[in-house]
Write a protein that holds these residues in place. Structure first.
Motif, PDB file in Angstrom:
ATOM      1  N   GLY A  42       0.844  -1.123  -0.179  1.00 60.28           N
ATOM      2  CA  GLY A  42       0.077  -0.018   0.048  1.00 60.28           C
ATOM      3  C   GLY A  42       0.929   1.263  -0.165  1.00 60.28           C
ATOM      4  N   ALA A  43       0.463   2.139   0.854  1.00 58.44           N
ATOM      5  CA  ALA A  43       1.301   3.372   0.840  1.00 58.44           C
ATOM      6  C   ALA A  43       2.642   3.196   1.963  1.00 58.44           C
ATOM      7  N   ILE A  44       2.760   2.127   2.363  1.00 57.35           N
ATOM      8  CA  ILE A  44       3.871   1.866   3.277  1.00 57.35           C
ATOM      9  C   ILE A  44       5.178   1.525   2.624  1.00 57.35           C
ATOM     10  N   HIS A  45       6.292   2.130   3.146  1.00 57.53           N
ATOM     11  CA  HIS A  45       7.577   1.439   2.736  1.00 57.53           C
ATOM     12  C   HIS A  45       8.475   0.940   3.627  1.00 57.53           C
ATOM     13  N   ILE A  46       9.114   0.034   3.438  1.00 61.43           N
ATOM     14  CA  ILE A  46       9.682  -0.678   4.672  1.00 61.43           C
ATOM     15  C   ILE A  46      11.272  -0.973   4.011  1.00 61.43           C
ATOM     16  N   ALA A  47      12.090  -0.369   4.825  1.00 62.49           N
ATOM     17  CA  ALA A  47      13.733  -0.258   4.102  1.00 62.49           C
ATOM     18  C   ALA A  47      14.524  -0.827   5.343  1.00 62.49           C
ATOM     19  N   GLN A  48      15.447  -1.572   4.729  1.00 64.30           N
ATOM     20  CA  GLN A  48      16.460  -2.246   5.686  1.00 64.30           C
ATOM     21  C   GLN A  48      16.337  -2.965   6.800  1.00 64.30           C
ATOM     22  N   PRO A  49      15.367  -3.934   6.788  1.00 64.24           N
ATOM     23  CA  PRO A  49      15.124  -4.840   7.855  1.00 64.24           C
ATOM     24  C   PRO A  49      16.034  -5.593   8.208  1.00 64.24           C
ATOM     25  N   TRP A  50      16.493  -5.626   9.594  1.00 62.99           N
ATOM     26  CA  TRP A  50      17.616  -6.580   9.974  1.00 62.99           C
ATOM     27  C   TRP A  50      17.062  -6.981  11.550  1.00 62.99           C
ATOM     28  N   ALA A  51      17.795  -8.112  11.879  1.00 65.44           N
ATOM     29  CA  ALA A  51      17.695  -8.716  13.265  1.00 65.44           C
ATOM     30  C   ALA A  51      19.152  -8.910  13.798  1.00 65.44           C
ATOM     31  N   ARG A  52      19.104  -9.199  15.114  1.00 61.53           N
ATOM     32  CA  ARG A  52      20.427  -9.373  15.627  1.00 61.53           C
ATOM     33  C   ARG A  52      20.411 -10.687  16.197  1.00 61.53           C
ATOM     34  N   ALA A  53      21.418 -11.502  15.763  1.00 56.95           N
ATOM     35  CA  ALA A  53      21.547 -12.882  16.623  1.00 56.95           C
ATOM     36  C   ALA A  53      21.479 -12.797  18.011  1.00 56.95           C
ATOM     37  N   THR A  54      21.069 -14.039  18.386  1.00 54.09           N
ATOM     38  CA  THR A  54      20.816 -14.391  19.893  1.00 54.09           C
ATOM     39  C   THR A  54      21.681 -15.364  20.478  1.00 54.09           C
ATOM     40  N   PRO A  55      22.224 -15.129  21.680  1.00 50.01           N
ATOM     41  CA  PRO A  55      23.007 -16.233  22.424  1.00 50.01           C
ATOM     42  C   PRO A  55      22.114 -17.381  22.646  1.00 50.01           C
ATOM     43  N   LYS A  56      22.823 -18.369  22.645  1.00 51.09           N
ATOM     44  CA  LYS A  56      22.070 -19.773  23.047  1.00 51.09           C
ATOM     45  C   LYS A  56      21.265 -19.599  23.955  1.00 51.09           C
ATOM     46  N   GLY A  57      19.957 -20.259  24.226  1.00 52.06           N
ATOM     47  CA  GLY A  57      19.255 -20.136  25.413  1.00 52.06           C
ATOM     48  C   GLY A  57      18.387 -18.906  25.536  1.00 52.06           C
ATOM     49  N   ALA A  58      18.476 -17.738  24.572  1.00 51.56           N
ATOM     50  CA  ALA A  58      17.809 -16.632  24.756  1.00 51.56           C
ATOM     51  C   ALA A  58      16.503 -16.850  24.427  1.00 51.56           C
ATOM     52  N   SER A  59      15.519 -16.197  25.247  1.00 46.87           N
ATOM     53  CA  SER A  59      13.909 -16.570  24.760  1.00 46.87           C
ATOM     54  C   SER A  59      13.577 -15.599  23.874  1.00 46.87           C
ATOM     55  N   SER A  60      13.996 -14.463  23.539  1.00 43.82           N
ATOM     56  CA  SER A  60      13.537 -13.623  22.618  1.00 43.82           C
ATOM     57  C   SER A  60      14.498 -12.973  21.916  1.00 43.82           C
ATOM     58  N   GLY A  61      14.115 -12.343  20.581  1.00 38.08           N
ATOM     59  CA  GLY A  61      15.201 -11.802  19.877  1.00 38.08           C
ATOM     60  C   GLY A  61      14.613 -10.451  19.289  1.00 38.08           C
ATOM     61  N   ALA A  62      15.295  -9.646  18.512  1.00 39.54           N
ATOM     62  CA  ALA A  62      14.593  -8.360  18.241  1.00 39.54           C
ATOM     63  C   ALA A  62      15.129  -8.202  16.721  1.00 39.54           C
ATOM     64  N   GLY A  63      14.248  -7.479  16.069  1.00 34.69           N
ATOM     65  CA  GLY A  63      14.233  -7.136  14.669  1.00 34.69           C
ATOM     66  C   GLY A  63      14.117  -5.704  14.401  1.00 34.69           C
ATOM     67  N   TYR A  64      14.743  -4.877  13.416  1.00 32.04           N
ATOM     68  CA  TYR A  64      14.804  -3.533  13.210  1.00 32.04           C
ATOM     69  C   TYR A  64      14.401  -3.411  11.811  1.00 32.04           C
ATOM     70  N   MET A  65      14.000  -2.243  11.520  1.00 30.14           N
ATOM     71  CA  MET A  65      13.591  -1.505  10.006  1.00 30.14           C
ATOM     72  C   MET A  65      13.281  -0.103  10.241  1.00 30.14           C
ATOM     73  N   THR A  66      13.226   0.476   9.058  1.00 29.99           N
ATOM     74  CA  THR A  66      12.512   1.849   8.900  1.00 29.99           C
ATOM     75  C   THR A  66      11.378   1.626   8.044  1.00 29.99           C
ATOM     76  N   VAL A  67      10.341   2.499   8.589  1.00 28.56           N
ATOM     77  CA  VAL A  67       8.996   2.345   7.994  1.00 28.56           C
ATOM     78  C   VAL A  67       8.594   3.806   7.812  1.00 28.56           C
ATOM     79  N   THR A  68       8.149   4.106   6.487  1.00 23.33           N
ATOM     80  CA  THR A  68       7.627   5.164   5.693  1.00 23.33           C
ATOM     81  C   THR A  68       6.275   5.257   5.582  1.00 23.33           C
TER      82      THR A  68
END
Ligand SMILES: [Cu+2]
Length: 186
Positions: A42-68
């Protein structure tokens, strides 16, 4: 490794079969495709999505991006699901009594017409909750994002190093303050 291979046995594992080589050549990693694709829905643009690797046993992780939001009406972003986690949420981070706390954005993240919002470390992020497996550097984590007006879109987040400060960063330690992440010998 085995469990992950089973999950992404299809085309993805072929496309990103260079993982091992890339991991060995950290400098090349940034140059050779750690940058995610852009997406338009639609009218949404998503640029440069990326995430961070997680250490073994981590219960959650994070992702990032730019949304216009290139449209003329506000939209709201939520995360529907991810291939790597039981749940997926949009989180905000706030300082409370000197401590950084994160919590889900209630009702979705509003993006006003013409506004660009950057999800980045220490700020807004996509949270992969209850990981089914660690997020492994050089691989991808996929999430289905939903915009109230623009609709849904499947986004692939290339996974950078644990603690990486930016997409394609080889390692958080070398990009940031050092600390325990340095992998090179002196
Ligand atoms: Cu979070």
């Amino acid at each position: 490794m085995t469990y992950f291979a089973a999950k992404s046995f299809a085309s993805k594992s072929i496309r990103y079969g260079l993982t091992a080589a890339l991991a060995l050549a950290a400098a090349q990693f940034a140059a050779a495709g750690a940058v995610g694709a852009d997406y338009d829905v639609g009218a949404i643009h998503i640029a440069q999505p990326w995430a961070r690797a997680t250490p073994k046993g981590a219960s959650s992780g994070a992702g990032y991006m730019t949304v216009t939001n290139k449209g003329t009406t506000p939209d709201r972003l939520t995360c529907v699901s991810s291939d790597a986690a039981a749940k997926c949420q949009i989180h905000t981070m706030t300082m409370e009594g000197g401590v950084m706390k994160m919590r889900p954005v209630e009702g979705g993240l509003e993006i006003k017409p013409g506004e660009t919002i950057m999800l980045k470390p220490s700020g807004l992020h996509v949270m992969f909750v209850d990981l089914k497996h660690p997020l492994e550097q050089g691989k991808m984590v996929e999430a289905t994002l939903k915009f109230e007006k623009a609709g849904t879109v499947d986004v692939e987040f290339p996974i950078a190093a644990i603690g990486a400060a930016m997409p394609g960063a080889a390692a958080g330690g070398t990009m940031m303050q050092g600390g325990g992440m340095m992998q090179m010998k002196h």
